[in-house]
Scaffold this motif. Structure first.
Motif, mmCIF file in Angstrom:
data_model
loop_
_atom_site.group_PDB
_atom_site.id
_atom_site.type_symbol
_atom_site.label_atom_id
_atom_site.label_comp_id
_atom_site.label_asym_id
_atom_site.label_seq_id
_atom_site.Cartn_x
_atom_site.Cartn_y
_atom_site.Cartn_z
ATOM 1 N N ALA A 447 -8.947 -0.811 8.215
ATOM 2 C CA ALA A 447 -8.045 -0.356 9.237
ATOM 3 C C ALA A 447 -6.785 0.367 8.911
ATOM 4 O O ALA A 447 -6.368 0.575 7.856
ATOM 5 N N GLY A 448 -6.408 1.242 9.836
ATOM 6 C CA GLY A 448 -5.167 2.249 9.682
ATOM 7 C C GLY A 448 -4.329 1.878 10.501
ATOM 8 O O GLY A 448 -4.241 1.287 11.466
ATOM 9 N N PHE A 449 -3.024 2.187 9.965
ATOM 10 C CA PHE A 449 -1.500 2.337 10.554
ATOM 11 C C PHE A 449 -1.201 3.805 10.692
ATOM 12 O O PHE A 449 -0.721 4.029 9.600
ATOM 13 N N GLN A 450 -0.734 4.189 11.949
ATOM 14 C CA GLN A 450 -0.525 5.619 11.740
ATOM 15 C C GLN A 450 0.955 5.823 12.218
ATOM 16 O O GLN A 450 1.393 6.645 13.114
ATOM 17 N N VAL A 480 -9.143 -3.278 3.772
ATOM 18 C CA VAL A 480 -8.562 -2.033 3.019
ATOM 19 C C VAL A 480 -7.533 -1.451 4.321
ATOM 20 O O VAL A 480 -8.158 -1.084 5.185
ATOM 21 N N LEU A 481 -6.603 -1.343 3.928
ATOM 22 C CA LEU A 481 -5.553 -0.524 4.792
ATOM 23 C C LEU A 481 -5.489 0.924 4.273
ATOM 24 O O LEU A 481 -5.219 1.354 3.356
ATOM 25 N N GLU A 482 -5.978 1.719 5.359
ATOM 26 C CA GLU A 482 -5.780 3.174 5.147
ATOM 27 C C GLU A 482 -4.352 3.593 5.681
ATOM 28 O O GLU A 482 -4.088 3.596 6.645
ATOM 29 N N ALA A 483 -3.633 4.314 4.537
ATOM 30 C CA ALA A 483 -2.130 4.315 4.758
ATOM 31 C C ALA A 483 -1.647 5.664 4.751
ATOM 32 O O ALA A 483 -0.582 6.086 4.260
ATOM 33 N N SER A 484 -2.437 6.742 4.987
ATOM 34 C CA SER A 484 -2.398 8.112 4.875
ATOM 35 C C SER A 484 -0.919 8.512 5.748
ATOM 36 O O SER A 484 -0.174 9.445 5.470
ATOM 37 N N ILE A 513 -5.371 -0.977 -0.754
ATOM 38 C CA ILE A 513 -4.675 0.133 0.061
ATOM 39 C C ILE A 513 -4.995 1.472 -0.314
ATOM 40 O O ILE A 513 -5.242 1.821 -1.559
ATOM 41 N N ALA A 514 -5.570 2.328 0.659
ATOM 42 C CA ALA A 514 -6.159 3.731 0.471
ATOM 43 C C ALA A 514 -5.181 4.942 1.012
ATOM 44 O O ALA A 514 -4.728 4.579 1.836
ATOM 45 N N ARG A 515 -5.291 5.763 0.284
ATOM 46 C CA ARG A 515 -4.617 7.110 0.682
ATOM 47 C C ARG A 515 -3.201 6.835 1.164
ATOM 48 O O ARG A 515 -2.641 7.500 1.953
ATOM 49 N N LEU A 516 -2.570 6.240 0.276
ATOM 50 C CA LEU A 516 -0.965 6.220 0.281
ATOM 51 C C LEU A 516 -0.586 7.361 -0.343
ATOM 52 O O LEU A 516 -0.127 7.435 -1.541
ATOM 53 N N GLU A 517 -0.351 8.445 0.459
ATOM 54 C CA GLU A 517 0.084 9.643 -0.198
ATOM 55 C C GLU A 517 1.614 10.130 -0.254
ATOM 56 O O GLU A 517 2.216 10.850 -0.864
ATOM 57 N N SER A 518 2.426 9.151 0.627
ATOM 58 C CA SER A 518 3.621 9.463 0.361
ATOM 59 C C SER A 518 4.499 8.806 -0.746
ATOM 60 O O SER A 518 4.298 7.660 -1.170
ATOM 61 N N ASP A 544 -13.371 5.134 0.813
ATOM 62 C CA ASP A 544 -14.928 5.258 0.164
ATOM 63 C C ASP A 544 -14.563 4.847 -1.434
ATOM 64 O O ASP A 544 -15.548 3.886 -1.809
ATOM 65 N N GLU A 545 -13.636 5.095 -2.008
ATOM 66 C CA GLU A 545 -13.335 4.763 -3.527
ATOM 67 C C GLU A 545 -13.187 3.132 -3.405
ATOM 68 O O GLU A 545 -13.589 2.513 -4.472
ATOM 69 N N ALA A 546 -12.327 2.912 -2.477
ATOM 70 C CA ALA A 546 -11.945 1.513 -2.488
ATOM 71 C C ALA A 546 -13.254 0.429 -2.215
ATOM 72 O O ALA A 546 -13.479 -0.692 -2.946
ATOM 73 N N THR A 547 -13.984 0.891 -1.158
ATOM 74 C CA THR A 547 -15.125 0.134 -0.753
ATOM 75 C C THR A 547 -16.343 0.212 -2.061
ATOM 76 O O THR A 547 -17.003 -0.893 -2.215
#
Length: 559
Positions: A447-450, A480-484, A513-518, A544-547
């Motif tokens: 899931a992602g939160f934008q 997996v939380l997509e956090a970009s 947590i994936a792609r937490l870029e901040s 993908d790396e997380a899974t």
């Protein structure tokens, strides 16, 4: 930060003096009628508008950064402080003038503080719909305030509805000669702007109206004129007001400073010094703030950046602030040697100038565009306009600012958790499209939160993630939380996120947590202890790396 002073002169060796001189004369021709009209709108004698222009132009040339920006009396803020100060003192009285000057000093101090605190971001707090509604409300204030002068009726004090009612009662007393002068000036300006935008149509309209008054002896027929214009040079002094009035002025000063910040930033960004280079909005706050301080000390009122006058400087080839200095010198010469020329300017012609300005800031084309694309935000335009018109001006403007902030809060709270699916044959995870083409992994919820995660939306995030877990079949073993797009996490949200991780574990699901870029968001997770709750090896650079790391045996679920 390097001092600037009059550093613009260091660039004049390379600038075209002739272009700046021509732009300065054109700017003066535009500013003369506008500054007189704005001073009249603010309840001041016309020459005070010239002093405001001199203070704003020279101070900005000394301390501002933008090469084109014109600072001076402005019709956007004049109705705000004039309406508010009329509640404390009679319009045009010595007390009223002193209050306006003290207010200019307060506004200038706030703008200088804004420069020191690098507060350029404040200008972003007003959305386009709210700004459009605010300007439309100000335009209606200008219209109602100028109708008596245009129609030759006595001036009426009171709220907008009472003034309209009183004018309607006396419509039979409209003076045809005064109305003809005012409409003629308005038509001349509108036609001049359409045919030859660089032509000083407003100045020509005032000159033509003055000649008509003299030639047809209209003063004896009741057409009101400015009369003698004082040429006394003001001496810098601190305005004297009652201590009891200061609390009333502080809140008003904050409101006006906010409006000036928004308009200054918009002007500076619209006319940058160099293509592709970010404007120095904070330095421009210093320039306009210094202008307000100077205006307050010479008995004038707060000044503001003017988008139309700045556009004139840029369009006529101005290269530096020398254009504004030339315009100031021209206006200074008019005050010293040509003030007698202003005595026969009819008040109806100045009303025509202000009505043209009101029509220009009533952004009907923007309203139409908003109406075509979003009815909800059109309602925001209408609500803001109604508040500025129906309430005392400073109250309406305060409500407009509040509405803009609430609009931002509402937009943030509308963020929803979205499910992600893998694009077949790739390692890309993408929002679910509902077409059944994406892949899901058994026992894995992605899931992602934008949006930034804050107290405004954290509890909604927690609730929606719980609902997504309960709706999944089979129940997920990995979330997996997509956090970009999570660029910020505040204290409240961090606590909610930590509890959500623990709730997931209690339900038998691991969390990653994936792609937490901040960088700020990562720092917040560390600072607020969320990383300890999450555990080592649970922060990944991609979904993908997380899974692949935490659910390597998960099978693809057939759509």
């Amino acid at each position: 930060m390097p001092a600037r002073g009059f550093s613009l002169f260091s660039s004049l060796r390379h600038a075209a003096w002739r272009a700046d001189l021509a732009a300065g004369v054109t700017l003066a021709a535009i500013a003369i009628p506008e500054q007189m009209a704005t001073a009249r709108l603010a309840g001041f004698p016309p020459q005070i508008g010239f002093f405001a222009f001199l203070a704003g132009s020279l101070a900005f040339a000394a301390f501002g950064a933008n090469r084109f920006l014109s600072s001076g009396a402005d019709s956007t803020i004049a109705p705000i402080f004039a309406g508010a100060l009329a509640l404390l003192a009679a319009r045009g009285s010595p007390q009223f003038l002193a209050l306006a000057s003290f207010l200019a000093l307060l506004v200038g101090a706030i703008l200088v503080i804004g420069f020191l605190l690098r507060a350029g971001w404040i200008a972003d707090l007003l959305s386009v719909p709210v700004t459009t509604g605010f300007l439309a409300g100000i335009a209606i204030h200008i219209l109602i305030s100028q109708l008596p002068a245009l129609l030759g009726l006595p001036s009426v004090e009171g709220n907008e509805f009472y003034r309209v009612k009183e004018m309607a009662r006396h419509w039979r007393e409209v003076d045809p000669a005064t109305l003809a002068i005012g409409l003629g000036a308005l038509a001349t300006i509108a036609l001049g702007e359409k045919i030859a935008p660089r032509l000083p149509a407003a100045l020509l309209a005032l000159a033509g109206a003055s000649l008509a008054v003299r030639f047809f002896d209209l003063e004896r027929r009741g057409v009101a004129v400015l009369g003698a214009v004082s040429t006394d040079v003001p001496h810098p002094r601190f305005p004297e007001i009652a201590a009891a009035d200061i609390p009333h002025l502080v809140g008003l000063a904050i409101i006006i400073a906010m409006v000036i910040m928004v308009q200054t930033a918009a002007t500076s960004r619209s006319f940058p010094n160099e293509e592709g280079r970010a404007p120095d909005v904070d330095r421009d706050y210093l320039g306009v703030g210094a202008g307000c301080l100077a205006a307050g000390l010479v008995g004038a009122f707060a000044v503001d950046a003017s988008p139309p006058r700045t556009a004139i400087v840029a369009a006529t080839g101005g290269r530096s602030q020398l254009s504004s200095i030339v315009a100031a010198l021209v206006i200074g010469a008019l005050l010293l040697f040509g003030a007698a020329l202003l005595a026969h300017v009819p008040e109806a012609a100045l009303a025509g100038v202000l009505l043209f300005i009101a029509a220009r800031i009533f952004r009907l084309h923007v309203m139409r565009d908003i109406a075509r694309k979003t009815r909800a935000e059109l309602a925001l335009v209408a609500l803001t306009m109604a508040a500025v018109v129906a309430l005392p001006v400073q109250t309406g403007v305060s409500l407009a600012i509040l509405l803009s902030l609430l609009h931002g809060v509402w937009t943030t709270t509308r963020t929803r958790l979205i499910g992600l699916e893998r694009v077949p044959g790739t390692s890309i995870w993408w929002p679910c499209g509902g077409d059944g083409a994406g892949e899901r992994l058994a026992g894995v919820l992605v899931a992602g939160f934008q949006a930034p995660l804050s107290f405004l939306n954290a509890y909604g995030f927690q609730r929606e993630l719980r609902e997504a877990i309960e709706a999944s079949a089979p129940r997920p073993k990995l979330v997996v939380l997509e956090a970009s797009n999570i660029v910020e996490i505040d204290y409240t949200a961090a606590g909610v996120l930590a509890r959500t991780i623990m709730d997931c574990r209690a339900a038998g699901a691991e969390v990653a947590i994936a792609r937490l870029e901040s960088v700020r968001a990562k720092d917040a997770l560390q600072r607020f202890g969320v990383m300890k709750t999450l555990g080592e090896g649970r922060l990944f650079r991609s979904v993908d790396e997380a899974t692949r790391t935490l659910a390597p045996e998960a099978d693809v679920i057939d759509p």
